[in-house]
Design a protein around this motif. Structure first.
Motif, PDB file in Angstrom:
ATOM      1  N   LYS A   7       0.846  -1.194   0.000  1.00 39.88           N
ATOM      2  CA  LYS A   7       0.000   0.000   0.000  1.00 39.88           C
ATOM      3  C   LYS A   7       0.879   1.241   0.000  1.00 39.88           C
ATOM      4  O   LYS A   7       1.847   1.337   0.756  1.00 39.88           O
ATOM      5  CB  LYS A   7      -0.900   0.002   1.243  1.00 39.88           C
ATOM      6  N   ARG A  39       5.770   4.005  -8.163  1.00 40.70           N
ATOM      7  CA  ARG A  39       4.512   4.670  -8.507  1.00 40.70           C
ATOM      8  C   ARG A  39       4.073   4.294  -9.922  1.00 40.70           C
ATOM      9  O   ARG A  39       2.889   4.032 -10.170  1.00 40.70           O
ATOM     10  CB  ARG A  39       4.677   6.179  -8.393  1.00 40.70           C
ATOM     11  N   PHE A  42       2.497   0.868  -9.947  1.00 41.73           N
ATOM     12  CA  PHE A  42       1.124   0.920  -9.436  1.00 41.73           C
ATOM     13  C   PHE A  42       0.179   1.517 -10.475  1.00 41.73           C
ATOM     14  O   PHE A  42      -0.979   1.094 -10.599  1.00 41.73           O
ATOM     15  CB  PHE A  42       1.069   1.725  -8.138  1.00 41.73           C
ATOM     16  N   ASP A  43       0.656   2.506 -11.230  1.00 43.69           N
ATOM     17  CA  ASP A  43      -0.184   3.136 -12.252  1.00 43.69           C
ATOM     18  C   ASP A  43      -0.585   2.148 -13.340  1.00 43.69           C
ATOM     19  O   ASP A  43      -1.648   2.306 -13.970  1.00 43.69           O
ATOM     20  CB  ASP A  43       0.544   4.328 -12.876  1.00 43.69           C
ATOM     21  N   THR A  78      -4.017   2.498  -4.946  1.00 44.14           N
ATOM     22  CA  THR A  78      -3.231   2.749  -3.744  1.00 44.14           C
ATOM     23  C   THR A  78      -2.692   1.475  -3.107  1.00 44.14           C
ATOM     24  O   THR A  78      -1.781   1.545  -2.280  1.00 44.14           O
ATOM     25  CB  THR A  78      -4.076   3.496  -2.700  1.00 44.14           C
ATOM     26  N   GLY A  79      -3.248   0.323  -3.462  1.00 42.57           N
ATOM     27  CA  GLY A  79      -2.762  -0.905  -2.849  1.00 42.57           C
ATOM     28  C   GLY A  79      -3.349  -2.150  -3.480  1.00 42.57           C
ATOM     29  O   GLY A  79      -4.240  -2.086  -4.332  1.00 42.57           O
ATOM     30  N   TYR A  80      -2.817  -3.286  -3.064  1.00 41.24           N
ATOM     31  CA  TYR A  80      -3.329  -4.569  -3.529  1.00 41.24           C
ATOM     32  C   TYR A  80      -3.043  -5.633  -2.481  1.00 41.24           C
ATOM     33  O   TYR A  80      -2.147  -5.496  -1.645  1.00 41.24           O
ATOM     34  CB  TYR A  80      -2.714  -4.967  -4.880  1.00 41.24           C
ATOM     35  N   LEU A  93      -7.574  -5.384  -5.891  1.00 44.44           N
ATOM     36  CA  LEU A  93      -7.036  -4.039  -6.058  1.00 44.44           C
ATOM     37  C   LEU A  93      -7.842  -3.041  -5.231  1.00 44.44           C
ATOM     38  O   LEU A  93      -9.061  -3.148  -5.134  1.00 44.44           O
ATOM     39  CB  LEU A  93      -7.075  -3.617  -7.529  1.00 44.44           C
ATOM     40  N   CYS A 134       4.938  -4.782  -9.750  1.00 49.94           N
ATOM     41  CA  CYS A 134       4.774  -4.059  -8.485  1.00 49.94           C
ATOM     42  C   CYS A 134       5.552  -4.747  -7.371  1.00 49.94           C
ATOM     43  O   CYS A 134       6.237  -4.090  -6.576  1.00 49.94           O
ATOM     44  CB  CYS A 134       3.304  -3.977  -8.114  1.00 49.94           C
TER      45      CYS A 134
END
Length: 215
Positions: A7, A39, A42-43, A78-80, A93, A134
């Protein structure tokens, strides 16, 4: 490293959970800013969040490439959280949509399996690849000091005890190698460690001034 959760915080730091050799859940709360590569990784999950949450931008679209470019400013992952096992391994997700009202709509995608033949999501393979990317960046943050800003000196005064030795956690059969790994993570990354839901607190034994120069 078997990463199960990651996260990005509102302060642009990282909180991650992984399983160590004893299958204990270790949570690391980083204090350093994330690198731009983390970042960016994550995008790459944003198109999947758009599809899985059935947002209007995905209506009538068959491939990720057909999604409009503006999704990257409209959404944020924002997280997984990775769960399941074998053919049932998958991910959930977590993200948000920025509304025109300046408010935020929180989004949680349904659990999606990577390789299960019953999974209806057509882009499950691409999703797995994005999660792997990620996980790599998360591991670089935790073990290779891949941060946006490198901490040059620990702000300890001369009287502050600085040795970090993990206290034994009840029910966790730590081996010497595992303890040493946890100690290195704490010392090198400026993090708080949580093992199986319990914080591993430092035990102080002597005082000295410590200066640490990041590689």
């Amino acid at each position: 490293m078997n990463i199960t959760k990651a996260k990005i915080t509102k302060d642009n730091t990282l909180v991650a959970t992984f399983k160590n050799e004893n299958e204990d859940n270790v949570t690391v709360e980083g204090k350093n800013l994330i690198h731009k590569d983390l970042r960016a990784a994550f995008d790459e999950l944003i198109p999947h969040l758009t599809f899985l949450c059935e947002q209007k931008e995905a209506d009538g679209k068959d491939s990720i490439d057909e999604l409009p470019e503006e999704i990257f400013s409209t959404f944020e992952v924002t997280g997984y959280s990775i769960g399941g096992s074998d053919d049932n391994t998958g991910v959930t997700l977590v993200g948000k949509r920025f509304l025109k009202s300046k408010k935020v709509l929180n989004l949680i995608a349904p659990f999606t399996m990577f390789n299960n033949e019953n999974e209806e999501y057509e882009h499950a393979f691409e999703l797995q690849q994005a999660i792997d990317a990620c996980n790599y960046e998360v591991e670089q943050y935790l073990t290779a000091k891949k941060w946006a800003v490198v901490q040059q000196e620990l702000p300890f005064d001369e009287s502050a005890p600085t040795d970090i030795v993990a206290d034994p956690v009840e029910g966790a059969a730590f081996e010497e190698e595992a303890n040493e790994f946890l100690k290195q993570v704490a010392e090198q990354t400026g993090t708080t460690l949580i093992v199986n839901g319990k914080k591993v607190k430092p035990r102080h034994s002597r005082s000295k001034k410590v200066k640490e120069t990041a590689a």
